[in-house]
Design an enzyme around this catalytic site. Structure first.
Site, PDB file in Angstrom:
ATOM      1  N   SER A 172       0.874  -1.251   0.122  1.00  0.00           N
ATOM      2  CA  SER A 172      -0.024  -0.081  -0.158  1.00  0.00           C
ATOM      3  C   SER A 172       0.961   1.300   0.050  1.00  0.00           C
ATOM      4  O   SER A 172       1.921   1.182   0.365  1.00  0.00           O
ATOM      5  CB  SER A 172      -0.807   0.114   1.330  1.00  0.00           C
ATOM      6  OG  SER A 172      -1.482   1.322   1.470  1.00  0.00           O
ATOM      7  N   TYR A 214      -1.592  -0.571  10.398  1.00  0.00           N
ATOM      8  CA  TYR A 214      -1.879  -0.788   9.113  1.00  0.00           C
ATOM      9  C   TYR A 214      -0.622  -0.441   8.149  1.00  0.00           C
ATOM     10  O   TYR A 214       0.020  -1.117   7.363  1.00  0.00           O
ATOM     11  CB  TYR A 214      -2.984  -0.361   8.506  1.00  0.00           C
ATOM     12  CG  TYR A 214      -3.315  -0.618   6.994  1.00  0.00           C
ATOM     13  CD1 TYR A 214      -3.742  -1.742   6.547  1.00  0.00           C
ATOM     14  CD2 TYR A 214      -3.110   0.108   5.899  1.00  0.00           C
ATOM     15  CE1 TYR A 214      -4.139  -2.093   5.457  1.00  0.00           C
ATOM     16  CE2 TYR A 214      -3.494  -0.057   4.813  1.00  0.00           C
ATOM     17  CZ  TYR A 214      -3.698  -1.041   4.520  1.00  0.00           C
ATOM     18  OH  TYR A 214      -3.996  -1.864   3.034  1.00  0.00           O
TER      19      TYR A 214
HETATM   20  N1  LIG Z   1      -8.866  -0.679  -0.631  1.00  0.00           N
HETATM   21  C1  LIG Z   1      -7.971   0.375  -0.297  1.00  0.00           C
HETATM   22  O1  LIG Z   1      -8.084   1.453  -0.122  1.00  0.00           O
HETATM   23  C2  LIG Z   1      -6.848  -0.376  -0.353  1.00  0.00           C
HETATM   24  C3  LIG Z   1      -5.471   0.773  -0.392  1.00  0.00           C
HETATM   25  C4  LIG Z   1      -4.301   0.133  -0.661  1.00  0.00           C
HETATM   26  C5  LIG Z   1      -3.997  -1.431  -0.528  1.00  0.00           C
HETATM   27  N2  LIG Z   1      -5.052  -2.278  -0.135  1.00  0.00           N
HETATM   28  C6  LIG Z   1      -4.756  -3.389  -0.036  1.00  0.00           C
HETATM   29  O2  LIG Z   1      -5.457  -4.299  -1.177  1.00  0.00           O
HETATM   30  C7  LIG Z   1      -5.769  -5.679  -0.864  1.00  0.00           C
HETATM   31  C8  LIG Z   1      -7.076  -6.105  -1.298  1.00  0.00           C
HETATM   32  O3  LIG Z   1      -7.799  -5.113  -0.514  1.00  0.00           O
HETATM   33  P1  LIG Z   1      -9.391  -4.954  -1.018  1.00  0.00           P
HETATM   34  O4  LIG Z   1      -9.528  -3.453  -1.143  1.00  0.00           O
HETATM   35  O5  LIG Z   1      -9.859  -5.549  -2.097  1.00  0.00           O
HETATM   36  O6  LIG Z   1     -10.103  -5.427   0.574  1.00  0.00           O
HETATM   37  P2  LIG Z   1     -11.604  -6.039   0.870  1.00  0.00           P
HETATM   38  O7  LIG Z   1     -12.580  -5.776  -0.394  1.00  0.00           O
HETATM   39  O8  LIG Z   1     -11.932  -5.970   2.054  1.00  0.00           O
HETATM   40  O9  LIG Z   1     -10.970  -7.568   0.613  1.00  0.00           O
HETATM   41  C9  LIG Z   1     -10.094  -8.023   1.323  1.00  0.00           C
HETATM   42  C10 LIG Z   1      -9.957  -9.687   1.219  1.00  0.00           C
HETATM   43  O10 LIG Z   1      -9.153  -9.955   2.374  1.00  0.00           O
HETATM   44  C11 LIG Z   1      -9.869 -11.304   2.858  1.00  0.00           C
HETATM   45  N3  LIG Z   1      -9.384 -11.591   4.337  1.00  0.00           N
HETATM   46  C12 LIG Z   1      -9.694 -10.785   5.115  1.00  0.00           C
HETATM   47  N4  LIG Z   1      -9.378 -11.159   6.345  1.00  0.00           N
HETATM   48  C13 LIG Z   1      -8.885 -12.421   5.969  1.00  0.00           C
HETATM   49  C14 LIG Z   1      -8.263 -13.566   6.888  1.00  0.00           C
HETATM   50  N5  LIG Z   1      -8.330 -13.413   8.424  1.00  0.00           N
HETATM   51  N6  LIG Z   1      -8.160 -14.715   6.197  1.00  0.00           N
HETATM   52  C15 LIG Z   1      -8.046 -14.798   4.788  1.00  0.00           C
HETATM   53  N7  LIG Z   1      -8.575 -13.690   4.111  1.00  0.00           N
HETATM   54  C16 LIG Z   1      -9.145 -12.818   4.612  1.00  0.00           C
HETATM   55  C17 LIG Z   1     -11.305 -10.986   2.583  1.00  0.00           C
HETATM   56  O11 LIG Z   1     -12.067 -12.307   2.640  1.00  0.00           O
HETATM   57  P3  LIG Z   1     -13.527 -12.186   3.011  1.00  0.00           P
HETATM   58  O12 LIG Z   1     -14.335 -12.083   1.846  1.00  0.00           O
HETATM   59  O13 LIG Z   1     -13.598 -13.836   3.375  1.00  0.00           O
HETATM   60  O14 LIG Z   1     -13.814 -11.166   4.052  1.00  0.00           O
HETATM   61  C18 LIG Z   1     -11.263 -10.410   1.056  1.00  0.00           C
HETATM   62  O15 LIG Z   1     -11.194 -11.576  -0.027  1.00  0.00           O
HETATM   63  C19 LIG Z   1      -5.324  -5.553   0.781  1.00  0.00           C
HETATM   64  O16 LIG Z   1      -4.129  -6.173   0.868  1.00  0.00           O
HETATM   65  C20 LIG Z   1      -5.178  -4.293   1.027  1.00  0.00           C
HETATM   66  O17 LIG Z   1      -4.526  -4.140   2.234  1.00  0.00           O
HETATM   67  C21 LIG Z   1      -6.336  -1.670  -0.117  1.00  0.00           C
END
Ligand SMILES: NC(=O)c1ccc[n+]([C@@H]2O[C@H](COP(=O)([O-])OP(=O)(O)OC[C@H]3O[C@@H](n4cnc5c(N)ncnc54)[C@H](OP(=O)(O)O)[C@@H]3O)[C@@H](O)[C@H]2O)c1
Length: 261
Positions: A140, A153
């Site tokens: 990130s 985070y």
């Molecule tokens: N969205 C942002 O603003 C942002 C910005 C920078 C970086 N990121 C990074 O991008 C990546 C994807 O995030 P996203 O935005 O797609 O978030 P998201 O929509 O909340 O998806 C998160 C994913 O992680 C899984 N997860 C959560 N807790 C878990 C656990 N204990 N064990 C296994 N899986 C778990 C969730 O599974 P479930 O469906 O089962 O809950 C979901 O598939 C992450 O690494 C995040 O840190 C996000």
């Protein structure tokens, strides 16, 4: 040199999330054999049901190192060598360092850092004898510029960046490529999970990345074997400034464009 994806096995963690689903769709379009990993069997089955192309999936506990090892071996036995492994699963809780609960802190460290490192280690051990493969670690921009309410985070994502940098050097001689992805805010459920008040989601709405566009850029970065993908670009420029002028950067980090939590 480009990395061919057609009929190659691509494994994606956190495939049921916002960016994960977009990654699944983007990799499937290339003709890759995609395996979605997640913790929730029902969500995974639904994802496979609605997928336009055949999608393989596996449910496991990401904090269980032996489950990770067995799952990866099972995938290779059934589908062949893993060509690309995408560590995408991640979680954020945005609150001050002193207010986070022990459970929230532990959840971020476990999933964002420890599980990712275990996946890298296990998949790396499978790739090294073949002298081929690619690992994509989704970190990130928070790992480059830490802002208030994102201490743990940001620390977990800085760990991913540092770990990936060392892994890249260690595995270069085995022809295994490491791509680090550093996104700014993405319009996914992550935003309201991190800040259930909806304040953060609202504050970043104007410049949040779309998961589909970012996923397509990640696929392109895999094919062209890039080292790092930083989006949006202005945030990465700010991160460079952060290194050069830390006091100014502290001030900037408190300005509304960066401090949205
Ligand atoms: N969205 C942002 O603003 C942002 C910005 C920078 C970086 N990121 C990074 O991008 C990546 C994807 O995030 P996203 O935005 O797609 O978030 P998201 O929509 O909340 O998806 C998160 C994913 O992680 C899984 N997860 C959560 N807790 C878990 C656990 N204990 N064990 C296994 N899986 C778990 C969730 O599974 P479930 O469906 O089962 O809950 C979901 O598939 C992450 O690494 C995040 O840190 C996000």
């Amino acid at each position: 040199m480009t990395f061919q994806l057609e009929r190659r096995v691509v494994v994606i963690t956190g495939a049921t999330g916002g960016l994960g689903q977009a990654l699944v769709a983007a990799f499937l379009k290339t003709g890759a054999v995609v395996v979605a990993l997640g913790r929730d069997q029902v969500k995974l089955a639904h994802l496979a049901d609605v997928s336009q192309y055949r999608l393989y999936y596996a449910q496991l506990d990401f904090s269980d190192a032996s489950a990770i090892q067995q799952t990866l071996k099972r995938i290779e036995r059934r589908l062949g060598p893993i060509a690309v492994f995408v560590n995408n699963a991640g979680i954020g809780y945005f609150d001050t360092a002193l207010s986070l609960t022990a459970a929230q802190q532990q959840a971020m460290i476990q999933l964002n850092e420890a599980s990712l490192m275990t996946f890298c280690q296990q998949v790396g051990r499978l790739m090294v004898p073949r002298q081929a493969g690619m690992i994509v670690n989704v970190a990130s921009q928070a790992g480059k510029i830490a802002t208030p309410k994102a201490s743990v985070y940001a620390a977990s994502k800085a760990a991913v960046i540092a770990y990936s940098n060392a892994l890249r050097l260690e595995l270069a001689s085995a022809h295994i490529h490491i791509l680090t992805v550093n996104p700014g805010p993405i319009a996914t459920p992550f935003l309201t999970q991190a800040d259930p008040t909806g304040h953060y989601a609202q504050a970043v709405a104007k410049f949040a990345l779309t998961p589909t566009q970012l996923a397509n850029e990640i696929v392109h970065a895999v094919v062209t074997q890039q080292r790092e993908l930083n989006r949006p670009r202005f945030m990465n420029l700010a991160a460079l400034g952060y290194q050069l002028a830390p006091r100014l950067a502290d001030w900037l980090a408190q300005q509304p464009v960066f401090n949205r939590k």
